[in-house]
Scaffold this motif. Sequence first.
Motif, PDB file in Angstrom:
ATOM      1  N   SER A 186      -8.326 -10.536  32.278  1.00 57.22           N
ATOM      2  CA  SER A 186      -7.902 -11.943  32.320  1.00 57.22           C
ATOM      3  C   SER A 186      -7.114 -12.272  31.047  1.00 57.22           C
ATOM      4  N   SER A 187      -7.494 -11.646  29.922  1.00 55.85           N
ATOM      5  CA  SER A 187      -6.746 -11.869  28.670  1.00 55.85           C
ATOM      6  C   SER A 187      -5.298 -11.389  28.810  1.00 55.85           C
ATOM      7  N   ARG A 188      -5.134 -10.229  29.446  1.00 54.70           N
ATOM      8  CA  ARG A 188      -3.773  -9.690  29.620  1.00 54.70           C
ATOM      9  C   ARG A 188      -2.913 -10.648  30.454  1.00 54.70           C
ATOM     10  N   ALA A 189      -3.493 -11.137  31.568  1.00 58.20           N
ATOM     11  CA  ALA A 189      -2.720 -12.043  32.433  1.00 58.20           C
ATOM     12  C   ALA A 189      -2.342 -13.308  31.656  1.00 58.20           C
ATOM     13  N   LEU A 190      -3.299 -13.830  30.877  1.00 58.34           N
ATOM     14  CA  LEU A 190      -3.027 -15.064  30.131  1.00 58.34           C
ATOM     15  C   LEU A 190      -2.034 -14.827  28.999  1.00 58.34           C
ATOM     16  N   MET A 191      -2.135 -13.667  28.333  1.00 60.74           N
ATOM     17  CA  MET A 191      -1.183 -13.362  27.259  1.00 60.74           C
ATOM     18  C   MET A 191       0.230 -13.255  27.834  1.00 60.74           C
ATOM     19  N   HIS A 192       0.363 -12.611  28.983  1.00 61.13           N
ATOM     20  CA  HIS A 192       1.694 -12.477  29.594  1.00 61.13           C
ATOM     21  C   HIS A 192       2.236 -13.846  30.009  1.00 61.13           C
ATOM     22  N   GLU A 193       1.337 -14.713  30.461  1.00 56.96           N
ATOM     23  CA  GLU A 193       1.741 -16.083  30.817  1.00 56.96           C
ATOM     24  C   GLU A 193       2.240 -16.822  29.568  1.00 56.96           C
ATOM     25  N   LEU A 194       1.518 -16.645  28.454  1.00 58.98           N
ATOM     26  CA  LEU A 194       1.917 -17.295  27.191  1.00 58.98           C
ATOM     27  C   LEU A 194       3.294 -16.814  26.738  1.00 58.98           C
ATOM     28  N   VAL A 195       3.470 -15.481  26.797  1.00 54.76           N
ATOM     29  CA  VAL A 195       4.744 -14.897  26.354  1.00 54.76           C
ATOM     30  C   VAL A 195       5.893 -15.437  27.234  1.00 54.76           C
ATOM     31  N   ARG A 196       5.598 -15.610  28.510  1.00 51.08           N
ATOM     32  CA  ARG A 196       6.628 -16.099  29.442  1.00 51.08           C
ATOM     33  C   ARG A 196       6.908 -17.594  29.229  1.00 51.08           C
ATOM     34  N   ASP A 197       5.845 -18.392  29.007  1.00 57.45           N
ATOM     35  CA  ASP A 197       6.005 -19.855  29.017  1.00 57.45           C
ATOM     36  C   ASP A 197       6.281 -20.465  27.646  1.00 57.45           C
ATOM     37  N   GLU A 198       5.727 -19.876  26.607  1.00 58.65           N
ATOM     38  CA  GLU A 198       5.873 -20.483  25.270  1.00 58.65           C
ATOM     39  C   GLU A 198       6.992 -19.745  24.551  1.00 58.65           C
ATOM     40  N   LEU A 199       8.208 -20.176  24.804  1.00 59.53           N
ATOM     41  CA  LEU A 199       9.362 -19.394  24.367  1.00 59.53           C
ATOM     42  C   LEU A 199       9.495 -19.305  22.852  1.00 59.53           C
ATOM     43  N   GLN A 200       8.936 -20.294  22.148  1.00 60.89           N
ATOM     44  CA  GLN A 200       9.079 -20.260  20.685  1.00 60.89           C
ATOM     45  C   GLN A 200       8.114 -19.269  20.035  1.00 60.89           C
ATOM     46  N   LEU A 201       7.218 -18.671  20.828  1.00 61.00           N
ATOM     47  CA  LEU A 201       6.327 -17.640  20.254  1.00 61.00           C
ATOM     48  C   LEU A 201       7.118 -16.368  20.004  1.00 61.00           C
ATOM     49  N   ASP A 202       7.222 -15.976  18.739  1.00 61.19           N
ATOM     50  CA  ASP A 202       7.979 -14.774  18.394  1.00 61.19           C
ATOM     51  C   ASP A 202       7.069 -13.952  17.482  1.00 61.19           C
ATOM     52  N   PHE A 203       6.456 -12.908  18.057  1.00 57.57           N
ATOM     53  CA  PHE A 203       5.416 -12.225  17.267  1.00 57.57           C
ATOM     54  C   PHE A 203       5.438 -10.714  17.467  1.00 57.57           C
ATOM     55  N   ASP A 204       6.642 -10.158  17.572  1.00 56.46           N
ATOM     56  CA  ASP A 204       6.816  -8.701  17.725  1.00 56.46           C
ATOM     57  C   ASP A 204       6.046  -8.162  18.928  1.00 56.46           C
ATOM     58  N   PHE A 205       5.974  -8.969  19.977  1.00 58.28           N
ATOM     59  CA  PHE A 205       5.255  -8.549  21.177  1.00 58.28           C
ATOM     60  C   PHE A 205       6.069  -7.498  21.924  1.00 58.28           C
ATOM     61  N   GLU A 206       5.411  -6.393  22.303  1.00 58.75           N
ATOM     62  CA  GLU A 206       6.076  -5.325  23.074  1.00 58.75           C
ATOM     63  C   GLU A 206       5.140  -4.794  24.140  1.00 58.75           C
ATOM     64  N   HIS A 207       5.689  -4.518  25.312  1.00 57.44           N
ATOM     65  CA  HIS A 207       4.928  -3.768  26.326  1.00 57.44           C
ATOM     66  C   HIS A 207       5.062  -2.293  25.934  1.00 57.44           C
ATOM     67  N   SER A 208       4.365  -1.900  24.895  1.00 54.41           N
ATOM     68  CA  SER A 208       4.645  -0.589  24.285  1.00 54.41           C
ATOM     69  C   SER A 208       4.043   0.585  25.049  1.00 54.41           C
ATOM     70  N   GLY A 209       2.937   0.350  25.762  1.00 57.70           N
ATOM     71  CA  GLY A 209       2.177   1.474  26.324  1.00 57.70           C
ATOM     72  C   GLY A 209       1.374   2.125  25.206  1.00 57.70           C
ATOM     73  N   LYS A 210       0.272   2.791  25.603  1.00 62.27           N
ATOM     74  CA  LYS A 210      -0.598   3.356  24.555  1.00 62.27           C
ATOM     75  C   LYS A 210      -0.942   4.808  24.884  1.00 62.27           C
ATOM     76  N   LEU A 211      -0.867   5.648  23.876  1.00 58.29           N
ATOM     77  CA  LEU A 211      -1.218   7.058  24.038  1.00 58.29           C
ATOM     78  C   LEU A 211      -2.395   7.367  23.114  1.00 58.29           C
ATOM     79  N   VAL A 212      -3.515   7.785  23.711  1.00 57.61           N
ATOM     80  CA  VAL A 212      -4.679   8.150  22.896  1.00 57.61           C
ATOM     81  C   VAL A 212      -4.729   9.672  22.818  1.00 57.61           C
TER      82      VAL A 212
END
Length: 418
Positions: free
Chosen positions: A114-140
């Motif tokens: 649910s956090s992921r869905a809400l974070m993506h909603e924030l990134v989409r809707d709150e355009l002034q948020l600029d925080f080096d957000f990337e859909h980077s993918g993760k390799l462990v």
Amino acid sequence: MQITVLGAGVIGLTSAYYLNRAGHQVIVVDRHADVAAETSYGNGGQLSYSYVAPLAGPGVLSKLPAWLSRKDSPVRFRPSVSLEQWRWCLKFALACTRKHSNTTTRRLLSLSFSSRALMHELVRDELQLDFDFEHSGKLVLHRDAHAMQNAVDLLQFQRSLGCEQEALSADACVELEPALASVRAEIAGGIYTRSEDTADCYRFCKGLETILRARGVQFAMNTSIDELRLTRGGHIEARSGSVTLPSDNIIVATGTGAARLLKPLGIHVPVYPLKGYSLTYSLGPQSIAPKLSVTDFARKVVYARLGDRLRVAGMADLDGYSLKPDAARLATLRAETAALFPMVATDQRDVTEWTGLRPATPRGTPIIGPTPYRNLWLNIGHGALGFTLATGSAALLTSWFDHQRKPSPVSNHFTFDH
Ligand SMILES: Cc1cc2nc3c(=O)[nH]c(=O)nc-3n(C[C@H](O)[C@H](O)[C@H](O)COP(=O)(O)OP(=O)(O)OC[C@H]3O[C@@H](n4cnc5c(N)ncnc54)[C@H](O)[C@@H]3O)c2cc1C
């Protein structure tokens, strides 16, 4: 309703955001001049929605002697006379079973999705948020076949809970992240999760602050809460020196400051600091740094690209509330970075060091929801996952608050007596 949120870290600010959006009048209070001045400042930058398995796992107790005897081990325990520390350790030891670990993982995954869905909603809707957000993918990365097999077993369990992850050979890891080429021989394999993100938590908090101020949320900074006091009417009020703050409803989001604030009210929350470190490298034209988010599983070190910087974070030291950095721990983190990514930084002046205290619960689940006092609520104990779980936790708190303390099956998993 009027609500005072104590704490302007990522948990307090996201709480303020969702409460304000639900129509409440919110004040945020913090002892520092700036928001996110404590644990939310320099964390690992991982929005690690599929990697929520708690530290308290079935294999942990057998690894402890080796971890505790090595100076460069990722986990360190400095025994103290504090009863709080020993109680926490006992609860942690009791939580180190497959059954508890699976239950916690299942609960946290529901919160992280649910956090992921809400974070993506924030990134989409709150355009002034600029925080080096990337859909980077993760390799462990795993360094031996046994660890890799355990990771594949976990992958299969997590797949049944909705995580999409792939097991990769060492060659496939290097193909995906060429910055790993020089350590190809040390890699046994890796688990790749395409859906993970990375971002700068401090910049996220600053962006939220701007949005909140524009929406009419007030901030009382440089205001230390000295006491939560029970009035004759059975109401809790927050006091700073001789001043009583507006206290119709209070949300405690004070991270590692929560246990001490709540204890005099008879609320004993098992939130204890787990100290960690981070390094932030400024990348130059010569740097060969990973673009993917990379975790070195054996060393418990995470690497995240934040724009033209590389954030490296790790270590879990159970040694009380002191923020004093340990030069040897920082040196170990530098050495780990140099070994995995030798071309990241040769110029030592371009590295910023940071120390923070994870507000950890023994089982790894945060504590979200009401207390026995009608106007007092908690959103605390997010441990190593506060940035990841912030939006879901804040939205859960808000929905619980708005439903007049009636818990849903999900919220029930995060009550304070868990
Ligand atoms: C090395 C390290 C790496 C990490 N990496 C990641 C990661 O990659 N991904 C992830 O999801 N999480 C990560 N975390 C965890 C994450 O940073 C925390 O879970 C999160 O920041 C906790 O947020 P918080 O708002 O609860 O606490 P904080 O950010 O500490 O905020 C609490 C606030 O309350 C205020 N406060 C406390 N007591 C009082 C008082 N009495 N009066 C007034 N104000 C008070 C403090 O000033 C502070 O601003 C990491 C943590 C560390 C240490």
